[in-house]
Write a protein that holds these residues in place. Sequence first.
Motif, PDB file in Angstrom:
ATOM      1  N   LYS A 140      -5.278  23.123  -4.032  1.00  0.00           N
ATOM      2  CA  LYS A 140      -6.057  21.969  -3.613  1.00  0.00           C
ATOM      3  C   LYS A 140      -5.090  20.914  -3.089  1.00  0.00           C
ATOM      4  O   LYS A 140      -3.963  20.794  -3.571  1.00  0.00           O
ATOM      5  N   TYR A 141      -5.557  20.136  -2.116  1.00  0.00           N
ATOM      6  CA  TYR A 141      -4.758  19.069  -1.532  1.00  0.00           C
ATOM      7  C   TYR A 141      -5.570  17.779  -1.595  1.00  0.00           C
ATOM      8  O   TYR A 141      -6.754  17.768  -1.269  1.00  0.00           O
ATOM      9  N   PHE A 142      -4.917  16.708  -2.018  1.00  0.00           N
ATOM     10  CA  PHE A 142      -5.563  15.403  -2.103  1.00  0.00           C
ATOM     11  C   PHE A 142      -4.674  14.365  -1.441  1.00  0.00           C
ATOM     12  O   PHE A 142      -3.440  14.455  -1.514  1.00  0.00           O
ATOM     13  N   GLU A 143      -5.297  13.371  -0.816  1.00  0.00           N
ATOM     14  CA  GLU A 143      -4.589  12.193  -0.323  1.00  0.00           C
ATOM     15  C   GLU A 143      -5.222  10.971  -0.957  1.00  0.00           C
ATOM     16  O   GLU A 143      -6.443  10.833  -0.969  1.00  0.00           O
ATOM     17  N   LEU A 144      -4.390  10.102  -1.493  1.00  0.00           N
ATOM     18  CA  LEU A 144      -4.855   8.842  -2.059  1.00  0.00           C
ATOM     19  C   LEU A 144      -4.112   7.703  -1.381  1.00  0.00           C
ATOM     20  O   LEU A 144      -2.903   7.804  -1.150  1.00  0.00           O
ATOM     21  N   THR A 145      -4.795   6.632  -1.074  1.00  0.00           N
ATOM     22  CA  THR A 145      -4.161   5.403  -0.622  1.00  0.00           C
ATOM     23  C   THR A 145      -4.420   4.375  -1.711  1.00  0.00           C
ATOM     24  O   THR A 145      -5.568   4.180  -2.120  1.00  0.00           O
ATOM     25  N   LEU A 146      -3.369   3.757  -2.201  1.00  0.00           N
ATOM     26  CA  LEU A 146      -3.525   2.837  -3.312  1.00  0.00           C
ATOM     27  C   LEU A 146      -2.611   1.632  -3.165  1.00  0.00           C
ATOM     28  O   LEU A 146      -1.604   1.677  -2.451  1.00  0.00           O
ATOM     29  N   THR A 147      -2.985   0.584  -3.847  1.00  0.00           N
ATOM     30  CA  THR A 147      -2.124  -0.589  -3.920  1.00  0.00           C
ATOM     31  C   THR A 147      -1.424  -0.554  -5.263  1.00  0.00           C
ATOM     32  O   THR A 147      -2.002  -0.152  -6.272  1.00  0.00           O
ATOM     33  N   ALA A 148      -0.203  -0.943  -5.268  1.00  0.00           N
ATOM     34  CA  ALA A 148       0.596  -0.994  -6.498  1.00  0.00           C
ATOM     35  C   ALA A 148       1.724  -1.992  -6.258  1.00  0.00           C
ATOM     36  O   ALA A 148       2.120  -2.217  -5.109  1.00  0.00           O
ATOM     37  N   PRO A 149       2.258  -2.567  -7.312  1.00  0.00           N
ATOM     38  CA  PRO A 149       3.319  -3.555  -7.127  1.00  0.00           C
ATOM     39  C   PRO A 149       4.618  -2.979  -6.564  1.00  0.00           C
ATOM     40  O   PRO A 149       5.367  -3.671  -5.886  1.00  0.00           O
TER      41      PRO A 149
ATOM     42  N   ALA B 193      -0.524  23.535 -11.988  1.00  0.00           N
ATOM     43  CA  ALA B 193       0.653  22.677 -11.837  1.00  0.00           C
ATOM     44  C   ALA B 193       0.405  21.795 -10.611  1.00  0.00           C
ATOM     45  O   ALA B 193      -0.384  22.140  -9.727  1.00  0.00           O
ATOM     46  N   TYR B 194       1.079  20.671 -10.565  1.00  0.00           N
ATOM     47  CA  TYR B 194       0.923  19.791  -9.412  1.00  0.00           C
ATOM     48  C   TYR B 194       2.263  19.168  -9.058  1.00  0.00           C
ATOM     49  O   TYR B 194       3.164  19.081  -9.883  1.00  0.00           O
ATOM     50  N   HIS B 195       2.359  18.767  -7.804  1.00  0.00           N
ATOM     51  CA  HIS B 195       3.484  17.951  -7.353  1.00  0.00           C
ATOM     52  C   HIS B 195       2.957  17.003  -6.287  1.00  0.00           C
ATOM     53  O   HIS B 195       1.909  17.256  -5.683  1.00  0.00           O
ATOM     54  N   PHE B 196       3.636  15.906  -6.118  1.00  0.00           N
ATOM     55  CA  PHE B 196       3.153  14.908  -5.182  1.00  0.00           C
ATOM     56  C   PHE B 196       4.314  14.121  -4.588  1.00  0.00           C
ATOM     57  O   PHE B 196       5.428  14.130  -5.119  1.00  0.00           O
ATOM     58  N   THR B 197       4.011  13.477  -3.466  1.00  0.00           N
ATOM     59  CA  THR B 197       4.922  12.508  -2.880  1.00  0.00           C
ATOM     60  C   THR B 197       4.155  11.205  -2.724  1.00  0.00           C
ATOM     61  O   THR B 197       2.938  11.208  -2.483  1.00  0.00           O
ATOM     62  N   VAL B 198       4.851  10.112  -2.878  1.00  0.00           N
ATOM     63  CA  VAL B 198       4.271   8.785  -2.679  1.00  0.00           C
ATOM     64  C   VAL B 198       5.162   8.056  -1.685  1.00  0.00           C
ATOM     65  O   VAL B 198       6.373   7.964  -1.897  1.00  0.00           O
ATOM     66  N   LYS B 199       4.537   7.572  -0.619  1.00  0.00           N
ATOM     67  CA  LYS B 199       5.296   6.858   0.424  1.00  0.00           C
ATOM     68  C   LYS B 199       4.658   5.507   0.661  1.00  0.00           C
ATOM     69  O   LYS B 199       3.424   5.378   0.671  1.00  0.00           O
ATOM     70  N   ALA B 200       5.493   4.515   0.883  1.00  0.00           N
ATOM     71  CA  ALA B 200       5.003   3.187   1.230  1.00  0.00           C
ATOM     72  C   ALA B 200       4.450   3.217   2.654  1.00  0.00           C
ATOM     73  O   ALA B 200       5.020   3.854   3.537  1.00  0.00           O
ATOM     74  N   LEU B 201       3.310   2.582   2.849  1.00  0.00           N
ATOM     75  CA  LEU B 201       2.719   2.483   4.176  1.00  0.00           C
ATOM     76  C   LEU B 201       3.215   1.205   4.845  1.00  0.00           C
ATOM     77  O   LEU B 201       3.389   0.176   4.191  1.00  0.00           O
ATOM     78  N   GLU B 202       3.408   1.281   6.133  1.00  0.00           N
ATOM     79  CA  GLU B 202       3.815   0.105   6.906  1.00  0.00           C
ATOM     80  C   GLU B 202       2.672  -0.912   6.882  1.00  0.00           C
ATOM     81  O   GLU B 202       1.515  -0.530   6.986  1.00  0.00           O
ATOM     82  N   ALA B 203       3.031  -2.176   6.783  1.00  0.00           N
ATOM     83  CA  ALA B 203       2.022  -3.227   6.812  1.00  0.00           C
ATOM     84  C   ALA B 203       1.402  -3.296   8.201  1.00  0.00           C
ATOM     85  O   ALA B 203       2.087  -3.156   9.210  1.00  0.00           O
ATOM     86  N   ALA B 204       0.090  -3.484   8.260  1.00  0.00           N
ATOM     87  CA  ALA B 204      -0.589  -3.594   9.549  1.00  0.00           C
ATOM     88  C   ALA B 204      -0.155  -4.863  10.246  1.00  0.00           C
ATOM     89  O   ALA B 204      -0.019  -5.916   9.640  1.00  0.00           O
ATOM     90  N   GLN B 205       0.100  -4.755  11.548  1.00  0.00           N
ATOM     91  CA  GLN B 205       0.559  -5.933  12.276  1.00  0.00           C
ATOM     92  C   GLN B 205      -0.446  -6.384  13.283  1.00  0.00           C
ATOM     93  O   GLN B 205      -1.200  -5.714  13.824  1.00  0.00           O
TER      94      GLN B 205
ATOM     95  N   MET C  24       0.844  -1.181   0.000  1.00  0.00           N
ATOM     96  CA  MET C  24       0.000   0.000   0.000  1.00  0.00           C
ATOM     97  C   MET C  24       0.886   1.241   0.000  1.00  0.00           C
ATOM     98  O   MET C  24       1.936   1.257   0.629  1.00  0.00           O
ATOM     99  N   PHE C  25       0.385   2.250  -0.676  1.00  0.00           N
ATOM    100  CA  PHE C  25       1.109   3.502  -0.781  1.00  0.00           C
ATOM    101  C   PHE C  25       0.162   4.653  -0.478  1.00  0.00           C
ATOM    102  O   PHE C  25      -1.038   4.581  -0.741  1.00  0.00           O
TER     103      PHE C  25
END
Length: 86
Positions: free
Chosen positions: A41-50, A74-86, A1-2
């Motif tokens: 504008k600000y957006f947050e997306l949570t997505l699955t990707a390989p 114009a836009y810019h973004f950051t994508v970070k991996a989310l920690e797996a739920a334990q 998840m990202f």
Amino acid sequence: MFKAEIYVSYKPSVLDPKAEVIKNTLARIGDDNVATVSVGKYFELTLTAPDQAAAEAQVDRICDEMLANVNTEAYHFTVKALEAAQ
């Protein structure tokens, strides 16, 4: 998840009427040292990707096709991996 954090704002060459109103109002209430204001504008997306690269490519496509008007914004973004739920 990202998790993607996306920021969209007008390009510098495009007049931002909301930002101008805010800047003028700030000057009227005594904050006349504010040089620029930008509204966006600000957006947050949570997505699955390989992997990270695939997530970034997907977010870039989503921004181009839906979240930003690429003619005026114009836009810019950051994508970070989310920690797996334990």
